[in-house]
Write a protein that holds these residues in place. Sequence first.
Motif, PDB file in Angstrom:
ATOM      1  N   GLU A  61       9.951   1.669   6.121  1.00  0.00           N
ATOM      2  CA  GLU A  61      11.169   0.489   7.131  1.00  0.00           C
ATOM      3  C   GLU A  61      12.149   1.267   6.762  1.00  0.00           C
ATOM      4  O   GLU A  61      12.780   1.407   5.677  1.00  0.00           O
ATOM      5  CB  GLU A  61      11.281  -0.904   7.073  1.00  0.00           C
ATOM      6  CG  GLU A  61       9.355  -1.598   7.394  1.00  0.00           C
ATOM      7  CD  GLU A  61       9.098  -2.970   6.912  1.00  0.00           C
ATOM      8  OE1 GLU A  61      10.436  -3.738   6.935  1.00  0.00           O
ATOM      9  OE2 GLU A  61       8.297  -3.847   7.204  1.00  0.00           O
ATOM     10  N   SER A  62      13.186   0.152   7.721  1.00  0.00           N
ATOM     11  CA  SER A  62      14.941   0.359   6.866  1.00  0.00           C
ATOM     12  C   SER A  62      15.498  -0.038   5.598  1.00  0.00           C
ATOM     13  O   SER A  62      14.940  -1.622   6.025  1.00  0.00           O
ATOM     14  CB  SER A  62      15.703   0.050   8.188  1.00  0.00           C
ATOM     15  OG  SER A  62      17.220   0.329   8.098  1.00  0.00           O
ATOM     16  N   HIS A  63      15.706   0.374   5.034  1.00  0.00           N
ATOM     17  CA  HIS A  63      16.655   0.394   4.253  1.00  0.00           C
ATOM     18  C   HIS A  63      15.675   0.299   2.625  1.00  0.00           C
ATOM     19  O   HIS A  63      15.808  -0.353   1.650  1.00  0.00           O
ATOM     20  CB  HIS A  63      16.908  -1.603   3.926  1.00  0.00           C
ATOM     21  CG  HIS A  63      18.088  -1.249   5.600  1.00  0.00           C
ATOM     22  ND1 HIS A  63      19.221  -0.432   4.966  1.00  0.00           N
ATOM     23  CD2 HIS A  63      18.016  -1.894   5.838  1.00  0.00           C
ATOM     24  CE1 HIS A  63      19.938  -0.905   6.095  1.00  0.00           C
ATOM     25  NE2 HIS A  63      19.310  -1.751   6.472  1.00  0.00           N
ATOM     26  N   ASP A  64      14.028   0.795   2.816  1.00  0.00           N
ATOM     27  CA  ASP A  64      13.272   0.717   1.906  1.00  0.00           C
ATOM     28  C   ASP A  64      13.663   2.227   1.161  1.00  0.00           C
ATOM     29  O   ASP A  64      13.047   3.668   1.559  1.00  0.00           O
ATOM     30  CB  ASP A  64      11.994   1.384   2.297  1.00  0.00           C
ATOM     31  CG  ASP A  64      11.212  -0.657   2.995  1.00  0.00           C
ATOM     32  OD1 ASP A  64      11.854  -1.755   2.989  1.00  0.00           O
ATOM     33  OD2 ASP A  64       9.940  -0.759   3.166  1.00  0.00           O
ATOM     34  N   HIS A  65      14.746   1.727  -0.566  1.00  0.00           N
ATOM     35  CA  HIS A  65      15.378   2.873  -1.324  1.00  0.00           C
ATOM     36  C   HIS A  65      14.634   4.144  -1.704  1.00  0.00           C
ATOM     37  O   HIS A  65      14.718   5.160  -2.207  1.00  0.00           O
ATOM     38  CB  HIS A  65      16.072   2.838  -0.928  1.00  0.00           C
ATOM     39  CG  HIS A  65      17.497   2.011  -0.197  1.00  0.00           C
ATOM     40  ND1 HIS A  65      17.420   2.993   1.131  1.00  0.00           N
ATOM     41  CD2 HIS A  65      17.988   0.867  -0.213  1.00  0.00           C
ATOM     42  CE1 HIS A  65      18.634   2.390   1.424  1.00  0.00           C
ATOM     43  NE2 HIS A  65      19.434   1.222   0.784  1.00  0.00           N
ATOM     44  N   LEU A  66      13.035   3.700  -2.888  1.00  0.00           N
ATOM     45  CA  LEU A  66      12.691   4.173  -3.331  1.00  0.00           C
ATOM     46  C   LEU A  66      11.516   3.534  -4.024  1.00  0.00           C
ATOM     47  O   LEU A  66      11.041   2.159  -3.270  1.00  0.00           O
ATOM     48  CB  LEU A  66      13.604   3.464  -5.042  1.00  0.00           C
ATOM     49  CG  LEU A  66      12.943   3.197  -5.833  1.00  0.00           C
ATOM     50  CD1 LEU A  66      13.396   5.019  -6.388  1.00  0.00           C
ATOM     51  CD2 LEU A  66      13.609   3.137  -6.991  1.00  0.00           C
ATOM     52  N   ASP A  67      10.486   4.351  -3.246  1.00  0.00           N
ATOM     53  CA  ASP A  67       9.149   3.758  -4.103  1.00  0.00           C
ATOM     54  C   ASP A  67       8.735   4.115  -5.306  1.00  0.00           C
ATOM     55  O   ASP A  67       9.177   5.391  -5.771  1.00  0.00           O
ATOM     56  CB  ASP A  67       7.916   4.079  -2.922  1.00  0.00           C
ATOM     57  CG  ASP A  67       7.781   3.638  -1.898  1.00  0.00           C
ATOM     58  OD1 ASP A  67       8.888   3.021  -1.575  1.00  0.00           O
ATOM     59  OD2 ASP A  67       7.191   4.400  -0.741  1.00  0.00           O
ATOM     60  N   ILE A  68       8.176   3.401  -6.202  1.00  0.00           N
ATOM     61  CA  ILE A  68       7.098   4.215  -7.523  1.00  0.00           C
ATOM     62  C   ILE A  68       5.606   3.595  -7.399  1.00  0.00           C
ATOM     63  O   ILE A  68       4.918   2.852  -7.211  1.00  0.00           O
ATOM     64  CB  ILE A  68       7.477   2.962  -8.301  1.00  0.00           C
ATOM     65  CG1 ILE A  68       9.446   2.794  -8.691  1.00  0.00           C
ATOM     66  CG2 ILE A  68       6.832   3.323  -9.580  1.00  0.00           C
ATOM     67  CD1 ILE A  68       9.605   4.573  -9.448  1.00  0.00           C
ATOM     68  N   VAL A  69       4.905   5.055  -6.853  1.00  0.00           N
ATOM     69  CA  VAL A  69       3.195   5.043  -6.381  1.00  0.00           C
ATOM     70  C   VAL A  69       3.453   4.958  -7.317  1.00  0.00           C
ATOM     71  O   VAL A  69       3.172   5.660  -8.093  1.00  0.00           O
ATOM     72  CB  VAL A  69       3.590   6.302  -5.529  1.00  0.00           C
ATOM     73  CG1 VAL A  69       2.123   6.202  -5.057  1.00  0.00           C
ATOM     74  CG2 VAL A  69       3.823   6.323  -4.750  1.00  0.00           C
ATOM     75  N   LEU A  70       1.538   4.305  -7.517  1.00  0.00           N
ATOM     76  CA  LEU A  70       0.992   4.082  -8.959  1.00  0.00           C
ATOM     77  C   LEU A  70      -0.481   4.770  -8.940  1.00  0.00           C
ATOM     78  O   LEU A  70      -0.749   4.518  -7.094  1.00  0.00           O
ATOM     79  CB  LEU A  70       0.501   2.489  -9.516  1.00  0.00           C
ATOM     80  CG  LEU A  70       1.908   1.665  -9.200  1.00  0.00           C
ATOM     81  CD1 LEU A  70       1.837  -0.319  -9.168  1.00  0.00           C
ATOM     82  CD2 LEU A  70       2.746   2.041 -10.495  1.00  0.00           C
ATOM     83  N   ASP A  71      -1.350   5.220  -9.272  1.00  0.00           N
ATOM     84  CA  ASP A  71      -2.537   5.023  -9.703  1.00  0.00           C
ATOM     85  C   ASP A  71      -3.624   3.978  -8.609  1.00  0.00           C
ATOM     86  O   ASP A  71      -4.647   4.708  -8.529  1.00  0.00           O
ATOM     87  CB  ASP A  71      -2.709   5.425 -11.148  1.00  0.00           C
ATOM     88  CG  ASP A  71      -2.623   4.340 -11.919  1.00  0.00           C
ATOM     89  OD1 ASP A  71      -3.311   3.277 -11.628  1.00  0.00           O
ATOM     90  OD2 ASP A  71      -3.612   5.081 -12.924  1.00  0.00           O
ATOM     91  N   SER A  72      -3.080   2.489  -8.453  1.00  0.00           N
ATOM     92  CA  SER A  72      -4.063   1.594  -8.087  1.00  0.00           C
ATOM     93  C   SER A  72      -4.113   2.096  -6.476  1.00  0.00           C
ATOM     94  O   SER A  72      -4.489   1.690  -5.478  1.00  0.00           O
ATOM     95  CB  SER A  72      -3.368   0.640  -8.643  1.00  0.00           C
ATOM     96  OG  SER A  72      -2.198   0.503  -8.281  1.00  0.00           O
ATOM     97  N   GLY A  73      -2.840   3.302  -6.343  1.00  0.00           N
ATOM     98  CA  GLY A  73      -2.518   3.240  -4.836  1.00  0.00           C
ATOM     99  C   GLY A  73      -2.041   2.018  -4.079  1.00  0.00           C
ATOM    100  O   GLY A  73      -1.390   2.144  -2.764  1.00  0.00           O
ATOM    101  N   PRO A  86       0.701  -1.175   0.093  1.00  0.00           N
ATOM    102  CA  PRO A  86       0.298   0.094   0.453  1.00  0.00           C
ATOM    103  C   PRO A  86       0.823   1.294   0.001  1.00  0.00           C
ATOM    104  O   PRO A  86       2.272   1.364   0.770  1.00  0.00           O
ATOM    105  CB  PRO A  86      -0.910  -0.687   1.554  1.00  0.00           C
ATOM    106  CG  PRO A  86      -0.468  -1.959   1.617  1.00  0.00           C
ATOM    107  CD  PRO A  86       0.415  -1.860   0.887  1.00  0.00           C
ATOM    108  N   ALA A  87       0.306   2.378  -0.588  1.00  0.00           N
ATOM    109  CA  ALA A  87       1.250   3.244  -0.984  1.00  0.00           C
ATOM    110  C   ALA A  87       2.177   3.829   0.403  1.00  0.00           C
ATOM    111  O   ALA A  87       2.517   4.888   0.634  1.00  0.00           O
ATOM    112  CB  ALA A  87       0.975   4.574  -2.128  1.00  0.00           C
ATOM    113  N   GLY A  88       0.490   3.920   1.276  1.00  0.00           N
ATOM    114  CA  GLY A  88       1.005   4.582   2.602  1.00  0.00           C
ATOM    115  C   GLY A  88       1.546   4.021   3.783  1.00  0.00           C
ATOM    116  O   GLY A  88       1.980   4.574   4.735  1.00  0.00           O
TER     117      GLY A  88
END
Length: 271
Positions: free
Chosen positions: A89-101, A83-85
């Motif tokens: 956590e530690s070492h989560d370096h990159l998020d590609i946030v999608l229009d699906s939530g 889930p985008a929200g």
Amino acid sequence: MPELPEVETTRRGVAPHVIGRRVERVIVREPRLRWPVSPALAETLPGRRIDDVSRRAKYLLFAAGDGHLMLHLGMSGRLRVVPAGLAPESHDHLDIVLDSGQALRFHDPRRFGSAFWLTGEPETYPLLAGLGPEPLSDAFDGDWLHARSRGRRAPVKAFLMDSRIVVGVGNIYACEALHMAGIHPARPAGRISRARYTALAEAVRAVLADAIAAGGTTLRDYVGVDGGTGWFQLRLAVYGKAGEPCPRGCGPVRRRVIGQRSTFFCPVCQR
């Protein structure tokens, strides 16, 4: 380290969640990966739709319009669909946030992974140019291996793990394929017949296909997209089994260092 089966399992796991989705934003929490994450990624990718997810060697390619996001998992990286929200956590370096939530989240404790934005044809990119054929493609067979091996004195295991010869045959799968084909890993590559290379190419295909079906091999840090682990380690014939009986009943499996890598083989049935 995630190898070809683990990367292919990852590709298959994330594809249904991202293909056809539009990128809303890119969150770079830590740009210092193996190579710095380019600011162009966060500037260019949002607003684009992901049209396809493919794999070349151990690189994942997310097609988006006239460019590609190219990801490499490095030694300990993994992708999850979350889930985008969800709090990172530690070492989560990159998020590609999608229009699906949802978000495609890249986790990499050792930071040996990479993320690039490519324009043009990916095959021309320096990291991909010059790579050998995919082991599960029609371009890879015994004739190819035989032709490329002529005059080579290097051990066949090192030859098989050379990405200029064929991509994605890592240490585990090289050991297993050579055992299946009955070829000693230290035999000079140039002294193996065409018929034996045909058997080896078929063994490589079989071992990799089996590993993909099992979800990869769980070693050290690797887990899959869903947080589960691969089961191919339960089917290993020789890798990591020094001193144990060869599955063919020949005698004990031996360990030897070839090309600075631990190599496991049966000295009786592998010639």
